[in-house]
Scaffold this active site. Structure first.
Site, mmCIF file in Angstrom:
data_model
loop_
_atom_site.group_PDB
_atom_site.id
_atom_site.type_symbol
_atom_site.label_atom_id
_atom_site.label_comp_id
_atom_site.label_asym_id
_atom_site.label_seq_id
_atom_site.Cartn_x
_atom_site.Cartn_y
_atom_site.Cartn_z
ATOM 1 N N ARG A 86 -27.432 31.990 36.408
ATOM 2 C CA ARG A 86 -26.346 31.036 36.655
ATOM 3 C C ARG A 86 -26.837 29.913 37.564
ATOM 4 N NH1 ARG A 86 -21.771 28.847 34.707
ATOM 5 N NH2 ARG A 86 -19.984 28.891 36.104
ATOM 6 N N THR A 380 -21.085 25.558 25.657
ATOM 7 C CA THR A 380 -21.600 26.914 25.837
ATOM 8 C C THR A 380 -21.986 27.473 24.480
ATOM 9 O OG1 THR A 380 -20.197 27.262 27.778
ATOM 10 C CG2 THR A 380 -21.043 29.231 26.724
ATOM 11 N N THR A 398 -25.261 27.995 28.768
ATOM 12 C CA THR A 398 -24.272 26.928 28.927
ATOM 13 C C THR A 398 -24.815 25.714 29.672
ATOM 14 O OG1 THR A 398 -22.045 26.461 29.777
ATOM 15 C CG2 THR A 398 -23.403 27.929 31.085
ATOM 16 N N GLU A 400 -21.940 23.808 30.473
ATOM 17 C CA GLU A 400 -20.544 23.659 30.902
ATOM 18 C C GLU A 400 -19.742 22.799 29.930
ATOM 19 O OE1 GLU A 400 -16.886 23.817 33.003
ATOM 20 O OE2 GLU A 400 -18.499 25.145 32.496
ATOM 21 N N ASP A 420 -17.079 24.322 37.694
ATOM 22 C CA ASP A 420 -16.505 25.666 37.594
ATOM 23 C C ASP A 420 -16.058 26.201 38.961
ATOM 24 O OD1 ASP A 420 -16.347 26.227 34.937
ATOM 25 O OD2 ASP A 420 -18.150 27.450 34.825
ATOM 26 N N SER A 444 -17.909 32.013 36.643
ATOM 27 C CA SER A 444 -18.023 31.782 35.209
ATOM 28 C C SER A 444 -17.022 32.668 34.485
ATOM 29 C CB SER A 444 -19.445 32.116 34.749
ATOM 30 O OG SER A 444 -19.552 32.094 33.341
ATOM 31 N N SER A 445 -16.845 32.406 33.188
ATOM 32 C CA SER A 445 -16.089 33.303 32.317
ATOM 33 C C SER A 445 -16.982 33.909 31.237
ATOM 34 C CB SER A 445 -14.935 32.552 31.656
ATOM 35 O OG SER A 445 -14.036 32.059 32.618
ATOM 36 N N GLY A 466 -16.589 29.121 24.794
ATOM 37 C CA GLY A 466 -15.172 28.811 24.874
ATOM 38 C C GLY A 466 -14.603 28.682 26.259
ATOM 39 N N GLY A 467 -15.441 28.558 27.291
ATOM 40 C CA GLY A 467 -14.925 28.364 28.641
ATOM 41 C C GLY A 467 -14.116 29.553 29.107
#
Length: 564
Positions: A86, A380, A398, A400, A420, A444-445, A466-467
């Site tokens: 990340r 992403t 990603t 973003e 984010d 993050s998701s 898909g965020g």
């Protein structure tokens, strides 16, 4: 070109194999991964090759300038590893980074330019993971991507549409304008996109490893672009040189006869997906069918339960989840079976909760608040891989937003990942868990997931783009494969239904949207919207005749599952 045309015919069709498989967001990326598997490489080798190719053919979604999270299953040692690549905030980033006169900046004012660029981590992480689990030489993994970047590839419909839609922002950066808007006109579908600058950068990474991006002239150009943009950021060459990936403990929970495993913080995805599934384990989901019309009670109940479980998980996510290296995150409490059983009792079968609230899990201590509305996000990608030895990779990668920060350096787009973070550093006089902080990773998701059977072997490998909606996409696909017995292609193509914070979202133009009136009558706040999920899944089936692989690629994107 003929081979690419044949590959495109396979997009969104069911895939089956007996030895090895790659499911990724572009046919050429999947083919790059398969080439490494055919050469005797491992799933990790293939993952590096796929990521490199995605940087070329899906530049709007991921690349060298972004971050990634990866789950890896080693079939030999029977060990599951979680790799965190990340992005990080620069050391000088203050909690007020996204405030102006005390108020949060509008999203794209924050996202475009250098302000939101996080220190990229994808390649540094992949380098470390490859060192542990790769077999082929590092440089070999980049050869397909280098060739396509030099020779060019035909722009697909989705990329052409996104360039046209984002042309105004892309024009602000000279490099992005020259690459995506030659003669100041957006590249059209079918046009050849060549990126020799990216080919040179990929060649440098192939020869020098991740140091090519984190030290030396490319790192200096990245820092200069971030600090010199009209919306300047704070990144330095020291930030780039100091970045280190993390190897973390994966999170696992039982679900019926299976065990589900995901990523720990800084992503909220692993915790939230596991919570949703644990809440739904108290329901007879197999008796429901999400494919019915608005008058079909089983379809309505399936959407209702998926929505309520998601809303409860999001309430906890917004309250507690953030970078656990910097703030206390009660992961153990959030996944505690007794706590989840109590949360499951809040779900009523015929009425939605008015306003789901976060729970009070064990070991929460003095965890601060955390709240942020879902941000727009399209940048992403996800890839799933199983190799002939049974090793598996689930990798979500990603930059973003679509085209990230719209800053092009040496042919690669930089991320806008710092958006984010929560723009507000405090709520109700208390610090927000997901506030900006020096060297902190934004929440993050992303939800790379591997499912294990009773024998301890993988039975499914999946994840999505898909965020913030990744969480619901992955949970719904898990239900489809495990409870509803769907093959991966049917599971990833299902009309999307899922929570985003307290709202239940239904995919426009599908049977899911027809459920809106009935769900609203049950008390749900409902939004019908276009979904940009990017699910890629592989199912591993074992029987008397040996192993069979089934693959699925999300028809909403350009992906494909290839195997042999």
């Amino acid at each position: 070109m003929i081979r690419l045309a044949l590959l495109l015919l396979l997009v969104a069709l069911p895939a089956a194999a007996q030895r090895q498989m790659v499911a990724a967001a572009h046919p050429q990326a999947a083919e790059a991964g398969m080439a490494m598997l055919r050469a005797g490489g491992t799933a990790m080798d293939a993952a590096v090759a796929v990521q490199a190719m995605l940087a070329v053919v899906e530049p709007q979604a991921s690349g060298l300038g972004g971050g990634a999270l990866l789950l890896h299953w080693d079939a030999g040692s029977r060990k599951l590893s979680a790799w965190d690549g990340r992005e990080m905030a620069p050391a000088a980033a203050p909690p007020t980074l996204f405030l102006r006169d005390g108020q949060p900046l509008p999203f794209h004012e924050a996202a475009v330019g250098g302000r939101a660029v996080g220190v990229p981590g994808a390649i540094r992480m992949l380098e470390a993971a490859h060192r542990a689990q790769g077999r082929l030489p590092w440089a070999q993994l980049f050869a397909p991507a280098i060739a396509v970047a030099e020779q060019g590839f035909p722009v697909g419909a989705r990329l052409a549409q996104q360039i046209a839609a984002d042309a105004e922002r892309l024009r602000r950066d000279p490099g992005a304008r020259a690459l995506f808007l030659p003669q100041d006109r957006p590249l059209a579908e079918g046009a050849a996109l060549r990126n020799p600058a990216l080919a040179a950068t990929l060649r440098a990474v192939a020869e020098q490893g991740a140091d090519a991006l984190h030290r030396g002239p490319i790192a200096a150009e990245i820092a200069a672009a971030v600090r010199g943009s009209p919306n300047p950021g704070l990144m330095t060459t020291d930030d780039l040189a100091g970045y280190e990936p993390r190897q973390r403990d994966p999170l696992c929970l039982p679900y019926r006869v299976w065990t589900l495993c995901g990523m720990p913080p800084p992503t909220s995805g692993g915790v939230a997906v596991l919570q949703i599934m644990a809440l739904l384990a108290h329901q007879d989901m197999a008796a429901l069918d999400p494919r019915g019309g608005p008058s079909e009670v089983r379809a309505l109940d399936a959407a209702h339960l998926l929505g309520e479980a998601g809303r409860l998980a999001f309430a906890d996510r917004n309250r507690y989840l953030a970078d656990s290296d910097h703030v206390p995150v009660p992961v153990r409490g959030l996944l505690d079976p007794t706590y989840l059983t109590l949360r499951a009792q809040l779900i009523e079968r015929d009425r939605a909760a008015t306003a789901p609230r976060a729970g009070n899990p064990p070991w929460a201590g003095g965890a601060p608040l955390a709240s942020q509305p879902p941000q727009p996000e399209n940048g992403t990608s996800h890839l799933s891989i199983v190799d002939a030895a049974g090793n598996a990779v689930a990798l979500t990668t990603t930059i973003e937003d679509v085209f990230g920060a719209r800053l092009l350096v040496r042919g690669m787009l930089l991320n806008n990942q710092l958006t984010d973070f929560s723009f507000l550093p405090e709520l109700e006089g208390r610090p927000v868990a997901n506030r900006v902080g020096p060297a902190k990773r934004p929440r993050s998701s992303m939800s790379p997931t591997i499912v294990f059977g009773a024998d301890g072997q993988p039975v499914a490998v999946l994840g999505s783009a898909g965020g913030v909606r990744i969480i619901g996409h992955v949970a719904q696909a898990l239900l489809a494969m495990l409870d509803w017995g769907m093959e991966p292609q049917a599971a990833v193509a299902l009309p999307r239904i899922g929570a985003a914070n307290a709202t239940l979202e239904l995919e426009a133009g599908t049977a899911a949207a027809a459920l809106a009136p009935a769900l609203q009558a049950r008390g749900f706040p409902v939004e019908i919207r276009t979904m940009t999920s990017g699910l890629h899944a592989i199912r591993v089936l074992r029987g008397p005749e040996g192993v069979r692989l089934q693959g699925g690629a999300d028809p909403r994107r350009d992906g494909v599952a290839l195997g042999e």
